[in-house]
Motif scaffolding. Structure first.
Motif, short mmCIF file in Angstrom:
data_model
loop_
_atom_site.label_atom_id
_atom_site.label_comp_id
_atom_site.label_asym_id
_atom_site.label_seq_id
_atom_site.Cartn_x
_atom_site.Cartn_y
_atom_site.Cartn_z
N GLY A 8 -61.27 -16.47 15.30
CA GLY A 8 -61.19 -17.89 15.57
C GLY A 8 -60.30 -18.28 16.72
N GLY A 9 -59.62 -17.32 17.31
CA GLY A 9 -58.79 -17.65 18.46
C GLY A 9 -59.63 -17.99 19.68
N GLY A 10 -58.95 -18.47 20.72
CA GLY A 10 -59.66 -18.81 21.94
C GLY A 10 -58.83 -19.68 22.84
N LEU A 11 -59.51 -20.27 23.81
CA LEU A 11 -58.87 -21.15 24.79
C LEU A 11 -59.23 -22.59 24.46
N VAL A 12 -58.22 -23.45 24.41
CA VAL A 12 -58.45 -24.85 24.09
C VAL A 12 -57.49 -25.70 24.91
N GLN A 13 -57.89 -26.91 25.20
CA GLN A 13 -57.01 -27.82 25.93
C GLN A 13 -55.97 -28.42 24.99
N ALA A 14 -54.87 -28.83 25.57
CA ALA A 14 -53.82 -29.49 24.78
C ALA A 14 -54.42 -30.68 24.04
N GLY A 15 -54.04 -30.83 22.78
CA GLY A 15 -54.58 -31.88 21.94
C GLY A 15 -55.80 -31.46 21.14
N GLY A 16 -56.32 -30.30 21.45
CA GLY A 16 -57.51 -29.81 20.77
C GLY A 16 -57.18 -29.11 19.46
N SER A 17 -58.22 -28.54 18.86
CA SER A 17 -58.08 -27.89 17.55
C SER A 17 -58.76 -26.53 17.55
N LEU A 18 -58.24 -25.66 16.70
CA LEU A 18 -58.85 -24.38 16.43
C LEU A 18 -58.65 -24.07 14.95
N ARG A 19 -59.54 -23.28 14.38
CA ARG A 19 -59.36 -22.80 13.02
C ARG A 19 -59.39 -21.28 13.02
N LEU A 20 -58.30 -20.70 12.60
CA LEU A 20 -58.21 -19.25 12.48
C LEU A 20 -58.61 -18.83 11.07
N TYR A 113 -43.86 -8.51 4.32
CA TYR A 113 -45.32 -8.46 4.32
C TYR A 113 -45.78 -7.01 4.50
N GLU A 114 -46.70 -6.58 3.66
CA GLU A 114 -47.12 -5.18 3.63
C GLU A 114 -48.27 -4.87 4.57
N TYR A 115 -49.13 -5.84 4.78
CA TYR A 115 -50.31 -5.60 5.59
C TYR A 115 -50.38 -6.64 6.71
N TRP A 116 -50.83 -6.17 7.87
CA TRP A 116 -50.92 -7.02 9.06
C TRP A 116 -52.25 -6.82 9.74
N GLY A 117 -52.77 -7.92 10.29
CA GLY A 117 -53.94 -7.82 11.14
C GLY A 117 -53.53 -7.45 12.55
N GLN A 118 -54.51 -7.31 13.40
CA GLN A 118 -54.24 -6.91 14.79
C GLN A 118 -54.01 -8.10 15.71
N GLY A 119 -54.26 -9.28 15.21
CA GLY A 119 -53.94 -10.47 15.98
C GLY A 119 -55.12 -11.07 16.70
N THR A 120 -55.05 -12.37 16.94
CA THR A 120 -56.05 -13.08 17.72
C THR A 120 -55.33 -13.99 18.70
N GLN A 121 -55.81 -14.01 19.94
CA GLN A 121 -55.14 -14.78 20.99
C GLN A 121 -55.51 -16.25 20.92
N VAL A 122 -54.50 -17.09 20.97
CA VAL A 122 -54.70 -18.53 21.08
C VAL A 122 -54.03 -18.98 22.38
N THR A 123 -54.80 -19.62 23.24
CA THR A 123 -54.27 -20.10 24.51
C THR A 123 -54.55 -21.59 24.62
N VAL A 124 -53.49 -22.36 24.82
CA VAL A 124 -53.61 -23.81 24.94
C VAL A 124 -53.24 -24.20 26.36
N SER A 125 -54.19 -24.79 27.07
CA SER A 125 -53.94 -25.18 28.46
C SER A 125 -53.46 -26.63 28.52
N SER A 126 -52.64 -26.89 29.53
CA SER A 126 -52.08 -28.24 29.66
C SER A 126 -52.96 -29.12 30.52
#
Length: 126
Positions: A8-20, A113-126
């Motif tokens: 669910g990560g990605g690139l979004v403009q400031a003020g926008g929304s994402l759902r992970l 925390y015992e288990y971790w994911g590998q992560g997802t990038q969230v980038t918010v542009s101004s």
């Protein structure tokens, strides 16, 4: 071995929304609290939000209160992080984590925390 996979990560403009989303490799995840952490370039990993195994208790970092919402359907998969009113300072790699944590005060402690994911990038542009 339990695996956690974020999406669910990605690139979004400031003020926008994402759902992970965070899905585990098991059908149910009873007795495990789920947390979201993030790490920006050059910074330490920091707590974002957490939810109890039942979904009845949540915790948030002050920086995201009122903007982010963590949710889960009891002990079932997946766990979600709804992020609204995003800011450039929210830019980071977001990690999902699971642990047998039962105290509200301990949700912020990454070492529990015992288990971790590998992560997802969230980038918010101004």
């Amino acid at each position: 071995q339990v695996q956690l996979v974020e999406s669910g990560g990605g690139l979004v403009q400031a003020g926008g929304s994402l759902r992970l989303s965070c899905a585990a490799s098991v059908r149910t995840f009873s007795n495990y609290a789920m947390g979201w952490f993030r790490q920006a370039p050059g910074k330490e990993r920091e707590f974002v939000a957490a939810i109890s195994w039942s979904g009845g208790s949540t915790a948030y970092a002050e920086s995201v209160k009122g903007r982010f919402t963590i949710s889960r359907d009891s002990a079932k998969n997946p766990v979600y992080l709804q992020m609204n009113s995003l800011k450039p300072e929210d830019t980071a790699v977001y990690y999902c984590a699971a642990g047998r944590i039962y105290s509200y005060r301990d949700y912020v402690r990454a070492e529990l925390y015992e288990y971790w994911g590998q992560g997802t990038q969230v980038t918010v542009s101004s």
